[in-house]
Design a protein around this motif. Sequence first.
Motif, PDB file in Angstrom:
ATOM      1  N   MET A 227       0.731  -1.150  -0.056  1.00  0.00           N
ATOM      2  CA  MET A 227       0.115   0.008   0.038  1.00  0.00           C
ATOM      3  C   MET A 227       0.853   1.362  -0.133  1.00  0.00           C
ATOM      4  SD  MET A 227      -1.998   0.523   3.718  1.00  0.00           S
ATOM      5  CE  MET A 227      -1.243   1.896   4.764  1.00  0.00           C
ATOM      6  N   LEU A 228       0.349   2.279  -0.307  1.00  0.00           N
ATOM      7  CA  LEU A 228       1.051   3.511  -0.266  1.00  0.00           C
ATOM      8  C   LEU A 228       0.244   4.786   0.389  1.00  0.00           C
ATOM      9  CD1 LEU A 228       3.345   4.654  -2.206  1.00  0.00           C
ATOM     10  CD2 LEU A 228       1.744   5.617  -3.924  1.00  0.00           C
ATOM     11  N   ILE A 229       1.068   5.336   1.307  1.00  0.00           N
ATOM     12  CA  ILE A 229       0.519   6.504   2.063  1.00  0.00           C
ATOM     13  C   ILE A 229       1.227   7.697   1.535  1.00  0.00           C
ATOM     14  CG2 ILE A 229       0.464   7.570   4.343  1.00  0.00           C
ATOM     15  CD1 ILE A 229       0.129   5.156   5.498  1.00  0.00           C
ATOM     16  N   VAL A 230       0.496   8.725   0.899  1.00  0.00           N
ATOM     17  CA  VAL A 230       0.868  10.130   0.554  1.00  0.00           C
ATOM     18  C   VAL A 230       0.884  10.966   1.770  1.00  0.00           C
ATOM     19  CG1 VAL A 230       0.915  11.770  -1.163  1.00  0.00           C
ATOM     20  CG2 VAL A 230       0.441   9.183  -1.768  1.00  0.00           C
ATOM     21  N   LEU A 231       2.139  11.516   2.208  1.00  0.00           N
ATOM     22  CA  LEU A 231       2.069  12.607   3.292  1.00  0.00           C
ATOM     23  C   LEU A 231       2.294  14.059   2.665  1.00  0.00           C
ATOM     24  CD1 LEU A 231       4.261  10.608   5.884  1.00  0.00           C
ATOM     25  CD2 LEU A 231       1.757  10.842   5.936  1.00  0.00           C
ATOM     26  N   LEU A 232       1.244  14.584   2.526  1.00  0.00           N
ATOM     27  CA  LEU A 232       1.693  16.131   2.017  1.00  0.00           C
ATOM     28  C   LEU A 232       1.736  17.508   2.929  1.00  0.00           C
ATOM     29  CD1 LEU A 232      -0.769  15.555  -1.117  1.00  0.00           C
ATOM     30  CD2 LEU A 232       1.961  15.332  -1.068  1.00  0.00           C
ATOM     31  N   ARG A 233       2.596  18.204   2.786  1.00  0.00           N
ATOM     32  CA  ARG A 233       2.678  19.300   3.601  1.00  0.00           C
ATOM     33  C   ARG A 233       1.473  20.361   3.080  1.00  0.00           C
ATOM     34  NH1 ARG A 233       7.299  23.618   4.798  1.00  0.00           N
ATOM     35  NH2 ARG A 233       6.061  24.892   6.329  1.00  0.00           N
ATOM     36  N   HIS A 234       0.864  20.978   3.890  1.00  0.00           N
ATOM     37  CA  HIS A 234      -0.151  22.076   3.356  1.00  0.00           C
ATOM     38  C   HIS A 234       0.612  23.236   2.563  1.00  0.00           C
ATOM     39  CE1 HIS A 234       1.584  25.006   6.279  1.00  0.00           C
ATOM     40  NE2 HIS A 234       1.563  24.117   7.051  1.00  0.00           N
TER      41      HIS A 234
ATOM     42  N   LEU B 204      -1.946   3.363   8.898  1.00  0.00           N
ATOM     43  CA  LEU B 204      -1.218   2.219   8.662  1.00  0.00           C
ATOM     44  C   LEU B 204      -1.699   0.734   8.856  1.00  0.00           C
ATOM     45  CD1 LEU B 204       2.160   3.368  10.537  1.00  0.00           C
ATOM     46  CD2 LEU B 204       1.856   3.486   8.038  1.00  0.00           C
ATOM     47  N   ALA B 205      -2.399   0.742   9.756  1.00  0.00           N
ATOM     48  CA  ALA B 205      -3.226  -0.590   9.883  1.00  0.00           C
ATOM     49  C   ALA B 205      -4.299  -0.956   8.976  1.00  0.00           C
ATOM     50  CB  ALA B 205      -3.575  -0.784  11.477  1.00  0.00           C
ATOM     51  N   ALA B 206      -4.830   0.138   8.397  1.00  0.00           N
ATOM     52  CA  ALA B 206      -6.029  -0.206   7.585  1.00  0.00           C
ATOM     53  C   ALA B 206      -5.586  -0.836   6.002  1.00  0.00           C
ATOM     54  CB  ALA B 206      -6.650   1.059   7.203  1.00  0.00           C
ATOM     55  N   ASP B 207      -4.170  -0.912   6.112  1.00  0.00           N
ATOM     56  CA  ASP B 207      -3.851  -1.678   4.796  1.00  0.00           C
ATOM     57  C   ASP B 207      -4.596  -1.207   3.415  1.00  0.00           C
ATOM     58  OD1 ASP B 207      -2.110  -3.356   3.659  1.00  0.00           O
ATOM     59  OD2 ASP B 207      -3.542  -4.976   3.594  1.00  0.00           O
ATOM     60  N   GLU B 208      -4.790   0.034   3.322  1.00  0.00           N
ATOM     61  CA  GLU B 208      -5.492   0.768   2.151  1.00  0.00           C
ATOM     62  C   GLU B 208      -4.546   2.110   1.840  1.00  0.00           C
ATOM     63  OE1 GLU B 208      -9.082   2.100   3.340  1.00  0.00           O
ATOM     64  OE2 GLU B 208      -9.977   0.020   3.338  1.00  0.00           O
TER      65      GLU B 208
ATOM     66  N   VAL C 272       5.050   7.249   0.719  1.00  0.00           N
ATOM     67  CA  VAL C 272       5.698   5.891   1.614  1.00  0.00           C
ATOM     68  C   VAL C 272       5.134   4.522   1.347  1.00  0.00           C
ATOM     69  CG1 VAL C 272       5.936   5.233   3.924  1.00  0.00           C
ATOM     70  CG2 VAL C 272       5.783   7.674   3.435  1.00  0.00           C
ATOM     71  N   GLU C 273       5.776   3.664   0.904  1.00  0.00           N
ATOM     72  CA  GLU C 273       5.467   2.569   0.786  1.00  0.00           C
ATOM     73  C   GLU C 273       5.473   1.684   2.137  1.00  0.00           C
ATOM     74  OE1 GLU C 273       7.831   0.393  -2.343  1.00  0.00           O
ATOM     75  OE2 GLU C 273       8.170   2.535  -3.216  1.00  0.00           O
ATOM     76  N   VAL C 274       4.110   1.005   2.111  1.00  0.00           N
ATOM     77  CA  VAL C 274       4.074   0.096   3.632  1.00  0.00           C
ATOM     78  C   VAL C 274       3.669  -1.085   3.033  1.00  0.00           C
ATOM     79  CG1 VAL C 274       2.423   0.305   5.601  1.00  0.00           C
ATOM     80  CG2 VAL C 274       3.017   2.335   4.433  1.00  0.00           C
TER      81      VAL C 274
ATOM     82  N   GLU D 221     -10.644   9.157  -2.781  1.00  0.00           N
ATOM     83  CA  GLU D 221     -11.982   9.402  -2.189  1.00  0.00           C
ATOM     84  C   GLU D 221     -11.843  10.083  -0.801  1.00  0.00           C
ATOM     85  OE1 GLU D 221     -14.401   5.693  -1.787  1.00  0.00           O
ATOM     86  OE2 GLU D 221     -13.705   4.990  -3.750  1.00  0.00           O
ATOM     87  N   THR D 222     -10.839   9.871   0.147  1.00  0.00           N
ATOM     88  CA  THR D 222     -10.737  10.192   1.167  1.00  0.00           C
ATOM     89  C   THR D 222      -9.243  10.975   1.477  1.00  0.00           C
ATOM     90  OG1 THR D 222     -12.080   8.659   2.173  1.00  0.00           O
ATOM     91  CG2 THR D 222     -10.778   9.719   3.879  1.00  0.00           C
ATOM     92  N   VAL D 223      -9.401  12.061   2.322  1.00  0.00           N
ATOM     93  CA  VAL D 223      -8.036  12.782   2.347  1.00  0.00           C
ATOM     94  C   VAL D 223      -8.178  12.918   3.928  1.00  0.00           C
ATOM     95  CG1 VAL D 223      -6.677  14.952   2.127  1.00  0.00           C
ATOM     96  CG2 VAL D 223      -7.635  13.965   0.148  1.00  0.00           C
TER      97      VAL D 223
END
Length: 183
Positions: A1-8, A127-131, A167-169, A43-45
């Motif tokens: 999964m991928l988590i994208v962390l963006l700064r405002h 992280l735990a959601a695996d999405e 971030v690859e998780v 769909e969600t941020v």
Amino acid sequence: MLIVLLRHGQTAYNEQRRYQGAADVPLSPAGRAALKKADFETETVYVTPLCRTAQTARILFPHARQIVVPALREMDFGDFEMHSYEELKDWPSYQKWIEDVEHNPCPNGESAPLVLARNLEAIAPVLAADEDAVCVAHGGVISGLLMTWFGGIRYDYLVRPGTGFAVEVTDGKPQRCRPIPEE
């Protein structure tokens, strides 16, 4: 999964090099103009309670539902809020804090370990959601998370307004990251 962390995006306080951690400072006109709709949909941020993250998410992902995660907010810089380095450089309390910003608390504010613990607890369910997920947060939050997950120091992961990291998780554990946009 991928988590994208963006700064405002950029705020007037960023432009003036002022501490704005807990202050609810909106995006500046230049900050709004610099942001464009993202080249992918979600769909969600996840955002923080501070308007600058919600405003950024609305521009980047106009159709996404926003979920506010209060504990992903930036450090409360206490007495240093809304002041620039130039204004603070001769304050004894500021000099004491910058001797070890990773451990010394800001007077009437928070310490980096307290903020990091709060941020890690807040990101754990993501992280735990695996999405795949997108989080629009703050520079200090992002650099603290990456420092914890991948080693080094906070300043190894500086994030300019409107940029971030993918971030690859795997199995709930961050494996590697890359800057967005790619350098």
